[in-house]
Scaffold this active site. Sequence first.
Site, PDB file in Angstrom:
ATOM      1  N   ARG A  84       0.827  -1.220   0.000  1.00  0.00           N
ATOM      2  CA  ARG A  84       0.000   0.000   0.000  1.00  0.00           C
ATOM      3  C   ARG A  84       0.861   1.271   0.000  1.00  0.00           C
ATOM      4  O   ARG A  84       0.448   2.301  -0.485  1.00  0.00           O
ATOM      5  CB  ARG A  84      -0.938  -0.005   1.210  1.00  0.00           C
ATOM      6  CG  ARG A  84      -2.261   0.625   0.867  1.00  0.00           C
ATOM      7  CD  ARG A  84      -3.341   0.511   1.892  1.00  0.00           C
ATOM      8  NE  ARG A  84      -2.915   0.633   3.254  1.00  0.00           N
ATOM      9  CZ  ARG A  84      -3.141  -0.290   4.194  1.00  0.00           C
ATOM     10  NH1 ARG A  84      -3.782  -1.403   3.900  1.00  0.00           N
ATOM     11  NH2 ARG A  84      -2.751  -0.092   5.427  1.00  0.00           N
ATOM     12  N   ASP A 125      -4.388  11.258  10.685  1.00  0.00           N
ATOM     13  CA  ASP A 125      -3.747  11.954   9.568  1.00  0.00           C
ATOM     14  C   ASP A 125      -2.674  12.971   9.955  1.00  0.00           C
ATOM     15  O   ASP A 125      -2.066  13.588   9.081  1.00  0.00           O
ATOM     16  CB  ASP A 125      -4.819  12.631   8.703  1.00  0.00           C
ATOM     17  CG  ASP A 125      -5.713  13.592   9.498  1.00  0.00           C
ATOM     18  OD1 ASP A 125      -5.242  14.176  10.488  1.00  0.00           O
ATOM     19  OD2 ASP A 125      -6.889  13.747   9.107  1.00  0.00           O
ATOM     20  N   HIS A 140      -6.977   6.885  17.947  1.00  0.00           N
ATOM     21  CA  HIS A 140      -6.900   5.795  16.965  1.00  0.00           C
ATOM     22  C   HIS A 140      -5.519   5.740  16.303  1.00  0.00           C
ATOM     23  O   HIS A 140      -5.368   5.157  15.237  1.00  0.00           O
ATOM     24  CB  HIS A 140      -8.014   5.931  15.919  1.00  0.00           C
ATOM     25  CG  HIS A 140      -9.376   5.738  16.503  1.00  0.00           C
ATOM     26  ND1 HIS A 140     -10.538   6.130  15.877  1.00  0.00           N
ATOM     27  CD2 HIS A 140      -9.769   5.171  17.686  1.00  0.00           C
ATOM     28  CE1 HIS A 140     -11.579   5.832  16.650  1.00  0.00           C
ATOM     29  NE2 HIS A 140     -11.139   5.256  17.750  1.00  0.00           N
ATOM     30  N   CYS A 148       5.199  -0.515  19.180  1.00  0.00           N
ATOM     31  CA  CYS A 148       5.480  -1.870  19.654  1.00  0.00           C
ATOM     32  C   CYS A 148       4.306  -2.342  20.507  1.00  0.00           C
ATOM     33  O   CYS A 148       3.891  -1.633  21.430  1.00  0.00           O
ATOM     34  CB  CYS A 148       6.770  -1.890  20.462  1.00  0.00           C
ATOM     35  SG  CYS A 148       6.986  -3.446  21.345  1.00  0.00           S
ATOM     36  N   CYS A 171      12.328  -4.266  23.367  1.00  0.00           N
ATOM     37  CA  CYS A 171      11.795  -5.428  24.103  1.00  0.00           C
ATOM     38  C   CYS A 171      11.570  -6.658  23.220  1.00  0.00           C
ATOM     39  O   CYS A 171      11.149  -7.702  23.722  1.00  0.00           O
ATOM     40  CB  CYS A 171      10.480  -5.038  24.800  1.00  0.00           C
ATOM     41  SG  CYS A 171       9.079  -4.939  23.673  1.00  0.00           S
ATOM     42  N   THR A 209     -17.491  14.783  13.864  1.00  0.00           N
ATOM     43  CA  THR A 209     -17.575  13.356  14.230  1.00  0.00           C
ATOM     44  C   THR A 209     -19.022  12.921  14.371  1.00  0.00           C
ATOM     45  O   THR A 209     -19.843  13.673  14.890  1.00  0.00           O
ATOM     46  CB  THR A 209     -16.793  13.036  15.525  1.00  0.00           C
ATOM     47  OG1 THR A 209     -16.969  11.643  15.836  1.00  0.00           O
ATOM     48  CG2 THR A 209     -17.217  13.883  16.713  1.00  0.00           C
TER      49      THR A 209
HETATM   50  P1  OAD Z   1     -17.421   9.615  10.351  1.00  0.00           P
HETATM   51  O1  OAD Z   1     -17.067   9.362   8.931  1.00  0.00           O
HETATM   52  O2  OAD Z   1     -18.258   8.625  11.059  1.00  0.00           O
HETATM   53  O3  OAD Z   1     -18.175  11.014  10.481  1.00  0.00           O
HETATM   54  C1  OAD Z   1     -17.736  12.188   9.898  1.00  0.00           C
HETATM   55  C2  OAD Z   1     -18.706  13.276  10.298  1.00  0.00           C
HETATM   56  O4  OAD Z   1     -18.208  14.506   9.788  1.00  0.00           O
HETATM   57  C3  OAD Z   1     -20.126  13.116   9.721  1.00  0.00           C
HETATM   58  O5  OAD Z   1     -21.071  13.390  10.729  1.00  0.00           O
HETATM   59  C4  OAD Z   1     -20.191  14.173   8.606  1.00  0.00           C
HETATM   60  O6  OAD Z   1     -21.494  14.715   8.467  1.00  0.00           O
HETATM   61  C5  OAD Z   1     -19.246  15.212   9.155  1.00  0.00           C
HETATM   62  N1  OAD Z   1     -18.611  16.073   8.127  1.00  0.00           N
HETATM   63  C6  OAD Z   1     -18.273  15.779   6.850  1.00  0.00           C
HETATM   64  N2  OAD Z   1     -17.676  16.830   6.261  1.00  0.00           N
HETATM   65  C7  OAD Z   1     -17.616  17.810   7.190  1.00  0.00           C
HETATM   66  C8  OAD Z   1     -17.116  19.140   7.200  1.00  0.00           C
HETATM   67  N3  OAD Z   1     -16.536  19.695   6.123  1.00  0.00           N
HETATM   68  N4  OAD Z   1     -17.234  19.869   8.330  1.00  0.00           N
HETATM   69  C9  OAD Z   1     -17.838  19.342   9.431  1.00  0.00           C
HETATM   70  N5  OAD Z   1     -18.341  18.088   9.484  1.00  0.00           N
HETATM   71  C10 OAD Z   1     -18.224  17.335   8.386  1.00  0.00           C
HETATM   72  O7  OAD Z   1     -16.045   9.886  11.119  1.00  0.00           O
HETATM   73  P2  OAD Z   1     -15.684   9.733  12.680  1.00  0.00           P
HETATM   74  O8  OAD Z   1     -16.800  10.164  13.551  1.00  0.00           O
HETATM   75  O9  OAD Z   1     -14.386  10.379  12.841  1.00  0.00           O
HETATM   76  O10 OAD Z   1     -11.951   4.538  13.525  1.00  0.00           O
HETATM   77  O11 OAD Z   1     -15.510   8.168  12.813  1.00  0.00           O
HETATM   78  C11 OAD Z   1     -14.991   7.660  14.010  1.00  0.00           C
HETATM   79  C12 OAD Z   1     -14.203   6.431  13.768  1.00  0.00           C
HETATM   80  O12 OAD Z   1     -14.963   5.519  12.992  1.00  0.00           O
HETATM   81  C13 OAD Z   1     -12.959   6.601  12.924  1.00  0.00           C
HETATM   82  O13 OAD Z   1     -11.854   7.155  13.615  1.00  0.00           O
HETATM   83  C14 OAD Z   1     -12.680   5.192  12.480  1.00  0.00           C
HETATM   84  C15 OAD Z   1     -14.065   4.592  12.369  1.00  0.00           C
HETATM   85  O14 OAD Z   1     -14.235   3.404  13.085  1.00  0.00           O
HETATM   86  C16 OAD Z   1     -11.137   3.506  13.218  1.00  0.00           C
HETATM   87  O15 OAD Z   1     -10.971   3.123  12.083  1.00  0.00           O
HETATM   88  C17 OAD Z   1     -10.459   2.880  14.383  1.00  0.00           C
END
Ligand code: OAD
Length: 269
Positions: A84, A125, A140, A148, A171, A209
């Site tokens: 990747r 990121d 995350h 490790c 370790c 989020t």
């Molecule tokens: P999501 O993809 O679930 O949600 C992103 C949110 O951001 C949504 O509610 C969108 O409406 C909003 N959004 C999109 N563009 C935006 C913008 N320009 N300004 C403001 N809001 C915007 O992402 P997360 O909540 O981060 O974990 O997801 C949480 C976790 O789910 C991730 O870290 C990932 C996944 O499981 C792992 O992979 C461990």
Amino acid sequence: MADSDGVPDLPEELLEALSQQAAEILLSARHVIALTGAGISAESGIPTFRGKEGLWTKHGEPPLNQYQNFMTSPETWWDRVIERRRNPDELSAAVREAVPNDGHFAMAELERLGVLKHIITQNIDNLHRIAGSAQITEIHGNSQWLRCLGCGTRAPFEEIPEQRPPRCDDCGGLVKTDTVMFGEPIPRDALQTCIQESDLADCILLVGTTAVVSPAADFAWEIHSRGHPLIEVNLDPTVITDRCQVAIHGKAGEIMSRIVDKVKRGSTG
Ligand code: OAD
């Protein structure tokens, strides 16, 4: 009215009033923390997971047993990571190219102003750090680091490791990228800091989020259950919107910049 991406604009007066309200709450709190998610990096070109344009909406969710697969065959997993790096998938390519946007810079400014004490980010990121935030926990992980699994030591992921799977110099433990997989426990140090910060917090700012993933989202519910205010900045309403004192629906870059302007005016009287 909608902007060029089809996002409905809030009427200017409402946006002003809500941003002012958010700023006042932030200024009156003693220990504000933030929980950020994929939405804050969307304006940097990194796709979100859920929602209309989300990666998982388009391609389906990844397997829930990723970590178990890694533990069963770390060599195979490392071969894929290296492949990747050479041929990045959509998410890796976007992360590699991305630079912080106004939303990240606004969060860094809030920290410089002394208003924001800590960011718990679910993003891997690195953009909060590049934007200048220092008090961050990447719950995350961070795609630019290796970790490790034995002693938790982290090292920058610069070179492709010669040994596969790589082993820790300290370790001898198994090394993986710092990014947390499905099924993998949150690294103990990160979880500990999140708990400490959440215990201290008397306000949480949720930016970009969906607030559906545990344990990250649990901190917001816990702070709410102690009677403290929640502020949401998100394109769309979420499961936690109706618990928020102020919820502003729009793009994080624009809205966070407005809030920070108002905080600056308020903090200088
Ligand atoms: P999501 O993809 O679930 O949600 C992103 C949110 O951001 C949504 O509610 C969108 O409406 C909003 N959004 C999109 N563009 C935006 C913008 N320009 N300004 C403001 N809001 C915007 O992402 P997360 O909540 O981060 O974990 O997801 C949480 C976790 O789910 C991730 O870290 C990932 C996944 O499981 C792992 O992979 C461990």
